[in-house]
Design a protein around this motif. Sequence first.
Motif, PDB file in Angstrom:
ATOM      1  N   GLY A  21      37.086  43.650  33.430  1.00 15.74           N
ATOM      2  CA  GLY A  21      36.947  42.648  34.235  1.00 15.74           C
ATOM      3  C   GLY A  21      37.289  43.269  35.838  1.00 15.74           C
ATOM      4  O   GLY A  21      37.152  44.474  36.117  1.00 15.74           O
ATOM      5  N   VAL A  22      37.754  42.395  36.721  1.00 15.99           N
ATOM      6  CA  VAL A  22      38.176  42.762  37.882  1.00 15.99           C
ATOM      7  C   VAL A  22      39.861  42.997  38.086  1.00 15.99           C
ATOM      8  O   VAL A  22      40.468  41.976  37.871  1.00 15.99           O
ATOM      9  N   GLU A  23      40.122  44.163  38.427  1.00 14.90           N
ATOM     10  CA  GLU A  23      41.505  44.443  38.545  1.00 14.90           C
ATOM     11  C   GLU A  23      41.986  44.200  40.120  1.00 14.90           C
ATOM     12  O   GLU A  23      41.274  44.726  40.948  1.00 14.90           O
ATOM     13  N   LEU A  24      43.004  43.427  40.374  1.00 14.09           N
ATOM     14  CA  LEU A  24      43.128  43.143  41.654  1.00 14.09           C
ATOM     15  C   LEU A  24      44.320  44.034  42.115  1.00 14.09           C
ATOM     16  O   LEU A  24      45.543  43.816  41.581  1.00 14.09           O
ATOM     17  N   LEU A  25      44.072  44.587  43.242  1.00 10.95           N
ATOM     18  CA  LEU A  25      45.012  45.502  43.829  1.00 10.95           C
ATOM     19  C   LEU A  25      45.393  44.962  45.238  1.00 10.95           C
ATOM     20  O   LEU A  25      44.742  44.806  46.103  1.00 10.95           O
ATOM     21  N   MET A  26      46.710  44.421  45.307  1.00 10.81           N
ATOM     22  CA  MET A  26      47.196  43.945  46.466  1.00 10.81           C
ATOM     23  C   MET A  26      47.750  44.739  47.475  1.00 10.81           C
ATOM     24  O   MET A  26      48.282  45.837  47.047  1.00 10.81           O
ATOM     25  N   ALA A  27      47.348  44.634  48.826  1.00  2.40           N
ATOM     26  CA  ALA A  27      47.747  45.583  50.063  1.00  2.40           C
ATOM     27  C   ALA A  27      49.597  45.343  50.208  1.00  2.40           C
ATOM     28  O   ALA A  27      49.936  44.205  50.001  1.00  2.40           O
ATOM     29  N   ARG A  28      50.024  46.571  50.607  1.00  2.00           N
ATOM     30  CA  ARG A  28      51.272  46.421  51.034  1.00  2.00           C
ATOM     31  C   ARG A  28      51.304  46.879  52.459  1.00  2.00           C
ATOM     32  O   ARG A  28      50.376  47.703  52.865  1.00  2.00           O
ATOM     33  N   ASP A  29      52.182  46.126  53.303  1.00  2.00           N
ATOM     34  CA  ASP A  29      52.339  46.209  54.721  1.00  2.00           C
ATOM     35  C   ASP A  29      53.120  47.880  54.926  1.00  2.00           C
ATOM     36  O   ASP A  29      54.146  47.880  54.501  1.00  2.00           O
ATOM     37  N   ALA A 229      31.575  40.845  41.079  1.00  2.00           N
ATOM     38  CA  ALA A 229      31.102  41.239  39.941  1.00  2.00           C
ATOM     39  C   ALA A 229      31.381  40.122  38.854  1.00  2.00           C
ATOM     40  O   ALA A 229      31.735  40.159  37.668  1.00  2.00           O
ATOM     41  N   GLY A 230      31.161  38.893  39.274  1.00  3.14           N
ATOM     42  CA  GLY A 230      31.424  37.600  38.683  1.00  3.14           C
ATOM     43  C   GLY A 230      31.452  36.414  39.369  1.00  3.14           C
ATOM     44  O   GLY A 230      31.527  36.478  40.644  1.00  3.14           O
ATOM     45  N   ASP A 231      31.409  35.127  38.614  1.00  3.27           N
ATOM     46  CA  ASP A 231      31.643  33.940  39.406  1.00  3.27           C
ATOM     47  C   ASP A 231      32.690  33.064  39.105  1.00  3.27           C
ATOM     48  O   ASP A 231      32.978  32.151  39.930  1.00  3.27           O
ATOM     49  N   GLY A 232      33.516  33.641  37.980  1.00  2.00           N
ATOM     50  CA  GLY A 232      34.957  33.039  37.663  1.00  2.00           C
ATOM     51  C   GLY A 232      36.055  33.230  38.678  1.00  2.00           C
ATOM     52  O   GLY A 232      35.895  33.847  39.569  1.00  2.00           O
ATOM     53  N   PRO A 233      37.180  32.335  38.434  1.00  2.00           N
ATOM     54  CA  PRO A 233      38.228  32.635  39.368  1.00  2.00           C
ATOM     55  C   PRO A 233      39.071  33.944  39.181  1.00  2.00           C
ATOM     56  O   PRO A 233      39.464  34.616  40.153  1.00  2.00           O
ATOM     57  N   ASP A 234      38.597  34.691  38.049  1.00  2.00           N
ATOM     58  CA  ASP A 234      39.189  36.062  38.078  1.00  2.00           C
ATOM     59  C   ASP A 234      38.268  36.923  38.867  1.00  2.00           C
ATOM     60  O   ASP A 234      38.829  38.131  39.033  1.00  2.00           O
ATOM     61  N   VAL A 236      37.542  36.584  42.037  1.00  2.00           N
ATOM     62  CA  VAL A 236      37.778  36.289  43.409  1.00  2.00           C
ATOM     63  C   VAL A 236      38.981  37.199  44.216  1.00  2.00           C
ATOM     64  O   VAL A 236      39.904  37.696  43.545  1.00  2.00           O
ATOM     65  N   VAL A 237      38.457  38.069  45.093  1.00  2.00           N
ATOM     66  CA  VAL A 237      39.149  38.973  45.865  1.00  2.00           C
ATOM     67  C   VAL A 237      39.673  38.724  47.252  1.00  2.00           C
ATOM     68  O   VAL A 237      38.630  38.185  48.023  1.00  2.00           O
ATOM     69  N   PRO A 238      41.087  38.170  47.503  1.00  2.00           N
ATOM     70  CA  PRO A 238      41.267  37.610  48.753  1.00  2.00           C
ATOM     71  C   PRO A 238      41.306  38.621  49.747  1.00  2.00           C
ATOM     72  O   PRO A 238      41.290  40.023  49.745  1.00  2.00           O
ATOM     73  N   PRO A 239      41.259  38.110  50.806  1.00  2.00           N
ATOM     74  CA  PRO A 239      41.265  39.195  52.030  1.00  2.00           C
ATOM     75  C   PRO A 239      42.385  40.227  52.131  1.00  2.00           C
ATOM     76  O   PRO A 239      43.715  39.868  51.618  1.00  2.00           O
ATOM     77  N   ALA A 240      42.102  41.621  52.358  1.00  2.00           N
ATOM     78  CA  ALA A 240      43.166  42.537  52.494  1.00  2.00           C
ATOM     79  C   ALA A 240      43.434  43.114  51.213  1.00  2.00           C
ATOM     80  O   ALA A 240      44.030  44.254  50.970  1.00  2.00           O
ATOM     81  N   ALA A 241      42.983  42.400  49.939  1.00  2.00           N
ATOM     82  CA  ALA A 241      43.169  43.014  48.771  1.00  2.00           C
ATOM     83  C   ALA A 241      41.860  43.864  48.313  1.00  2.00           C
ATOM     84  O   ALA A 241      40.877  43.867  48.954  1.00  2.00           O
ATOM     85  N   LEU A 242      42.178  44.788  47.415  1.00  2.00           N
ATOM     86  CA  LEU A 242      41.029  45.524  46.719  1.00  2.00           C
ATOM     87  C   LEU A 242      40.738  44.939  45.306  1.00  2.00           C
ATOM     88  O   LEU A 242      41.801  45.059  44.347  1.00  2.00           O
ATOM     89  N   GLY A 243      39.630  44.735  45.138  1.00  2.00           N
ATOM     90  CA  GLY A 243      39.331  44.557  43.565  1.00  2.00           C
ATOM     91  C   GLY A 243      38.472  45.719  43.133  1.00  2.00           C
ATOM     92  O   GLY A 243      37.422  46.416  43.464  1.00  2.00           O
ATOM     93  N   TYR A 244      39.022  45.844  41.711  1.00  2.00           N
ATOM     94  CA  TYR A 244      38.318  47.277  41.081  1.00  2.00           C
ATOM     95  C   TYR A 244      37.762  46.740  39.934  1.00  2.00           C
ATOM     96  O   TYR A 244      38.122  45.975  39.104  1.00  2.00           O
ATOM     97  N   VAL A 245      36.363  47.684  39.679  1.00  2.00           N
ATOM     98  CA  VAL A 245      35.811  47.455  38.392  1.00  2.00           C
ATOM     99  C   VAL A 245      35.530  48.806  37.917  1.00  2.00           C
ATOM    100  O   VAL A 245      34.961  49.952  38.625  1.00  2.00           O
ATOM    101  N   ALA A 246      35.865  48.857  36.656  1.00  2.00           N
ATOM    102  CA  ALA A 246      35.505  50.185  35.709  1.00  2.00           C
ATOM    103  C   ALA A 246      34.092  50.669  35.544  1.00  2.00           C
ATOM    104  O   ALA A 246      33.409  49.841  35.878  1.00  2.00           O
ATOM    105  N   PRO A 247      33.743  51.848  35.340  1.00  2.00           N
ATOM    106  CA  PRO A 247      32.646  52.059  35.192  1.00  2.00           C
ATOM    107  C   PRO A 247      31.578  51.282  34.161  1.00  2.00           C
ATOM    108  O   PRO A 247      32.487  50.813  33.171  1.00  2.00           O
ATOM    109  N   GLY A 248      30.540  51.278  34.170  1.00  2.00           N
ATOM    110  CA  GLY A 248      29.514  50.628  32.827  1.00  2.00           C
ATOM    111  C   GLY A 248      28.607  49.666  33.486  1.00  2.00           C
ATOM    112  O   GLY A 248      27.389  49.852  33.254  1.00  2.00           O
ATOM    113  N   PRO A 249      28.900  48.645  34.550  1.00  2.00           N
ATOM    114  CA  PRO A 249      27.940  47.958  35.158  1.00  2.00           C
ATOM    115  C   PRO A 249      26.658  48.795  35.790  1.00  2.00           C
ATOM    116  O   PRO A 249      27.213  49.470  36.599  1.00  2.00           O
ATOM    117  N   GLU A 250      25.625  48.176  35.770  1.00  2.14           N
ATOM    118  CA  GLU A 250      24.447  48.918  36.414  1.00  2.14           C
ATOM    119  C   GLU A 250      24.040  47.909  37.739  1.00  2.14           C
ATOM    120  O   GLU A 250      23.331  48.274  38.608  1.00  2.14           O
TER     121      GLU A 250
END
Length: 350
Positions: A21-29, A229-234, A236-250
């Motif tokens: 799925g989408v791995e959420l990486l939050m930013a640090r100031d 990479a989807g429509d569910g709540p998981d 969603v990538v909020p502003p300033a965050a980075l959403g990561y998706v592993a290899p596989g999807p075309e």
Amino acid sequence: MSNLETRPAERTCTAGEQHAGVELLMARDVPLGGPRAMSVRRTIPQRRRSLVGAWCFCDHYGPDDVSRSAGMQVPPHPHIGLQTVSWLFYGEIVHRDSVGSLVTVRPGELNLMTAGVGISHSEESPAGRRPPVLHGVQLWTVLPSADAAVEPHFEHHADLPAADVDGARVQVFMGSLVVAGRRLTSPARTYTPLVGAQLDLPPGGRLELDTDPAFEHALLVDAGDVSFAGDGPDSVVPPAALGYVAPGPERLVVTAGDEGPARAVLIGGVPFDEDVVMWWNFVGRTHEDIVRARADWMAQVGDAGDDGDGTQYAPGAAGRRFGQVRGYDGGPLRAPALPDVRLRPRERRA
């Protein structure tokens, strides 16, 4: 842009474990320090994930009001083993470097500097009249070991491929991406298979991107509500965050919320199969690479001394490695003190 942290950690960057799925990486100031300090939001590198393809550094800054301040002021500083990718949403930055470049970068244009064996550069907001807002991202990519010692060079690209699809816009600044059946390819030189693109979507807009299934991807959201990479709540990538998706999807789908327009930066690439050591503005393969680069820079800027591990350097020694930046009103940055710990690259995780 320099990493102006006064106590940067030495970090081993290695390809991370794949995540469903989408791995959420939050930013640090990160306050960049000094009397002309600016603050950035950093998503990589971090403990959970230090690389996305060859992308190893992502700083997101602004919008900052530079109408009544000096704006960005980054004195001459060195780099090795990487490419710096400068990308603006608003504003202007003047770039000077030791290979003789003097270029102002503006939104929709790319400044790409390949450090290779060693380069130095400065970045500053233009003097006098200039756009009042500065807002953008600073990205780095790792050079593979076969190209880590390439001769330093600089590229500026003002004409980059873009496509408009159902009110959305995609502009590719690095690598290539297929949008609505059309392949958009940046003229910028890359050393590993990768992609970098800005995505702008209207309220409720939806983009379907044909992607290389061998790539891992990440989406940095600058503004708006965005699903990746989807429509569910998981997804969603909020502003300033980075959403990561592993290899596989075309195919990857990016969707904006209904409340307003959205802007994001897509990065991706083949998982980088080498472990690297990154400290301050240097990318090497060993701790010794970092020690030597620091010593060479400090010798060049005129500090005699001892690095603390017996490595001696003196003013004038190795003074040609990073060249000289001409035209910047001020002296160069001195390197921070090296950490007390010696790090070795870890084995690549599966």
